[in-house]
Design a protein around this motif. Structure first.
Motif, short mmCIF file in Angstrom:
data_model
loop_
_atom_site.label_atom_id
_atom_site.label_comp_id
_atom_site.label_asym_id
_atom_site.label_seq_id
_atom_site.Cartn_x
_atom_site.Cartn_y
_atom_site.Cartn_z
N TYR A 123 0.74 -1.23 -0.19
CA TYR A 123 -0.11 -0.04 -0.07
C TYR A 123 0.80 1.39 0.14
CZ TYR A 123 -3.88 -3.03 1.50
OH TYR A 123 -4.72 -4.13 1.87
N LYS B 33 -5.00 9.27 2.05
CA LYS B 33 -5.70 8.03 2.16
C LYS B 33 -4.59 6.97 2.33
CE LYS B 33 -10.40 8.36 1.00
NZ LYS B 33 -11.55 7.87 0.41
N PHE C 15 -4.21 0.93 -1.82
CA PHE C 15 -4.11 -0.30 -2.06
C PHE C 15 -3.23 -0.32 -3.57
CE2 PHE C 15 -4.16 -4.90 -2.58
CZ PHE C 15 -4.23 -4.98 -4.17
N GLU D 165 -4.09 -9.29 -7.20
CA GLU D 165 -4.85 -8.14 -7.52
C GLU D 165 -4.15 -6.91 -7.47
OE1 GLU D 165 -8.95 -7.83 -4.89
OE2 GLU D 165 -7.12 -8.52 -3.52
N GLN E 283 -15.84 7.03 -3.53
CA GLN E 283 -15.03 7.21 -2.55
C GLN E 283 -15.69 6.36 -1.49
OE1 GLN E 283 -15.91 11.19 -1.56
NE2 GLN E 283 -13.54 11.75 -2.32
N GLN E 284 -14.86 5.44 -1.15
CA GLN E 284 -15.21 4.20 -0.17
C GLN E 284 -14.60 4.39 1.25
OE1 GLN E 284 -17.32 1.72 -0.58
NE2 GLN E 284 -16.38 -0.21 -0.06
N GLY E 285 -15.39 4.18 2.18
CA GLY E 285 -14.75 4.50 3.73
C GLY E 285 -14.48 5.78 4.08
N GLU E 286 -15.53 6.71 4.05
CA GLU E 286 -15.32 8.04 4.59
C GLU E 286 -15.62 8.25 5.99
OE1 GLU E 286 -13.86 9.00 1.19
OE2 GLU E 286 -13.97 10.44 2.56
N GLN F 117 -13.07 -3.30 8.86
CA GLN F 117 -11.97 -3.39 9.98
C GLN F 117 -11.79 -1.81 10.47
OE1 GLN F 117 -8.67 -6.09 9.20
NE2 GLN F 117 -9.83 -6.88 7.23
N TYR G 216 -8.38 0.33 11.74
CA TYR G 216 -7.04 0.43 12.01
C TYR G 216 -6.84 1.65 12.86
CZ TYR G 216 -6.24 -3.73 9.14
OH TYR G 216 -6.31 -5.03 8.46
N LEU H 91 -0.12 0.80 10.17
CA LEU H 91 -1.40 0.74 10.88
C LEU H 91 -1.32 -0.62 11.71
CD1 LEU H 91 -1.99 1.57 7.33
CD2 LEU H 91 -3.71 2.25 8.61
N PHE I 12 -8.78 4.64 11.25
CA PHE I 12 -9.10 4.52 9.83
C PHE I 12 -10.23 3.20 9.59
CE2 PHE I 12 -6.33 7.22 7.51
CZ PHE I 12 -5.10 7.23 8.36
N SER J 25 -13.47 -4.66 3.00
CA SER J 25 -12.96 -5.86 1.92
C SER J 25 -14.34 -6.00 1.02
CB SER J 25 -12.72 -7.09 2.71
OG SER J 25 -11.60 -7.28 3.33
N GLN K 117 -8.13 -7.40 -1.11
CA GLN K 117 -7.45 -5.57 -1.07
C GLN K 117 -8.50 -5.16 0.10
OE1 GLN K 117 -8.19 -4.49 -5.19
NE2 GLN K 117 -8.79 -2.93 -4.00
N LEU K 118 -7.72 -4.06 0.80
CA LEU K 118 -8.57 -3.30 1.67
C LEU K 118 -8.63 -1.85 1.22
CD1 LEU K 118 -6.97 -4.14 5.23
CD2 LEU K 118 -9.11 -5.13 4.34
N PHE L 221 -9.44 1.81 2.20
CA PHE L 221 -9.38 2.77 3.36
C PHE L 221 -9.91 3.97 3.27
CE2 PHE L 221 -6.35 0.64 6.40
CZ PHE L 221 -5.50 -0.25 5.80
N GLY L 222 -10.70 4.50 4.53
CA GLY L 222 -11.28 5.64 4.45
C GLY L 222 -10.01 6.73 4.78
N SER L 223 -10.66 7.91 4.80
CA SER L 223 -9.36 9.31 4.90
C SER L 223 -9.14 9.45 6.15
CB SER L 223 -10.36 10.37 4.38
OG SER L 223 -11.39 10.56 4.82
#
Lengths: 113, 113
Positions: free
Chosen positions: A35, A42, A45, A56, B2-5, B33, B35, B43, B88, B92, B100-101, B103-105
Motif C-alpha cells: 500500500y 488515504k 492499495f 490483485e 469514495q469508499q470508507g469516508e 475493519q 485500524y 497501521l 481508519f 473488504s 484488498q482493503l 481505506f477511508g480518509s
C-alpha cells in the motif's frame, strides 16, 4: 510477537532512478500486500500477492512497478524509474488464511528529488 | 467512488471521555475493519466486524455496523492520552477476491490529558 519488517525506513532517490523496497512478512502468512500513503492522503492499495503471483492490483500499479518474492522470506516492491509523484510512505502487509486481518510494517518513506 | 469516508476528520476530547468515529462506504462488503495509525507509523489492526454482525466489542472498543445504511461506528470508551492517533476504517469488497482493503480518509483523534 511476530511482526512485518520493512527496510529501509527512509529512501531518498533521484527522479528516474530505480528503487527496491524490502519487506519481511510474518513467516506463516500466505498473502502479501503493498500500500502507499501520500502525505496527508488515504492509504491506497497497490498490489496483492499470493502463491507466487499477483492476485490483485490497482490502477496505480502500472508497468513501472513490480513485486517479487525472491526467497522464502522477502517480498520486494521495485519502482523502475521513479517520478516525483511516487514520493510517499510505502507499507507492506501480510495476512494468513481465513479472516483478512492484515498486519502492517512501519513503512518506508520514499522521497524522490 | 469514495469508499470508507470517516467523520469527523478531527476530534479532540478530554481524557476519560468517550470518542465516537463514523465511517460510511459505498459497495457491498464482506467485512469492515478499524485500524489505528500513530503519527509516521504503520497501521495496527483494532477490530473486524463481519457483514452479518451488527455489533462487536473488544476491551474499550465497540464497533457497530449497519449494512442497510452502509455505515459503521467506532466507540472508544474512557479514552486515554495514549489513544491519540489516526483511526481508519477499511473494507473488504464482497466482489472479486475481496482481500484488498479500501481505506477511508481517517479521523485524527486527540485525547488531552
Amino acid at each position: 510477537e511476530p511482526e512485518v519488517t520493512q527496510t529501509p525506513s527512509h529512501q531518498v532517490t533521484q527522479m528516474g532512478q530505480e528503487v527496491i523496497l524490502r519487506c519481511v512478512p510474518i513467516s506463516n502468512h500466505l498473502y502479501f500486500y503493498w500500500y502507499r500513503q501520500i502525505l496527508g492522503q488515504k492509504v491506497e492499495f497497490l498490489v496483492s500477492f499470493y502463491n507466487n503471483e499477483i492476485s490483485e492490483k490497482s490502477e496505480i500499479f502500472d508497468d513501472q512497478f513490480s513485486v517479487e518474492r525472491p526467497d522464502g522470506s522477502n517480498f520486494t516492491l521495485k519502482i523502475r524509474s521513479t517520478k516525483l509523484e511516487d514520493s510517499a510512505m510505502y507499507f507492506c502487509a501480510s495476512s494468513g488464511q481465513g479472516e483478512n486481518i492484515q498486519y502492517f510494517g512501519a513503512g518506508t518513506r520514499l522521497s524522490v528529488l | 467512488s469514495q469508499q470508507g469516508e470517516e467523520d469527523p476528520q478531527a476530534l479532540s476530547i478530554q481524557e476519560g471521555e468517550n470518542a465516537t468515529m463514523n465511517c460510511s462506504y459505498k459497495t457491498s462488503i464482506n467485512n469492515l475493519q478499524w485500524y489505528r495509525q500513530n503519527s509516521g507509523r504503520g497501521l495496527v489492526h483494532l477490530i473486524l466486524i463481519r457483514s452479518n454482525e451488527r455489533e462487536k466489542h473488544s476491551g474499550r472498543l465497540r464497533v457497530t455496523l449497519d449494512t442497510s445504511k452502509k455505515s459503521s461506528s467506532l466507540l472508544i470508551t474512557a479514552s486515554r492520552a495514549a489513544d491519540t492517533a489516526s483511526y481508519f476504517c477499511a473494507t473488504s469488497d464482497s466482489s472479486g477476491s475481496a482481500r484488498q482493503l479500501t481505506f477511508g480518509s481517517g479521523t485524527q483523534l486527540t485525547v488531552l490529558p
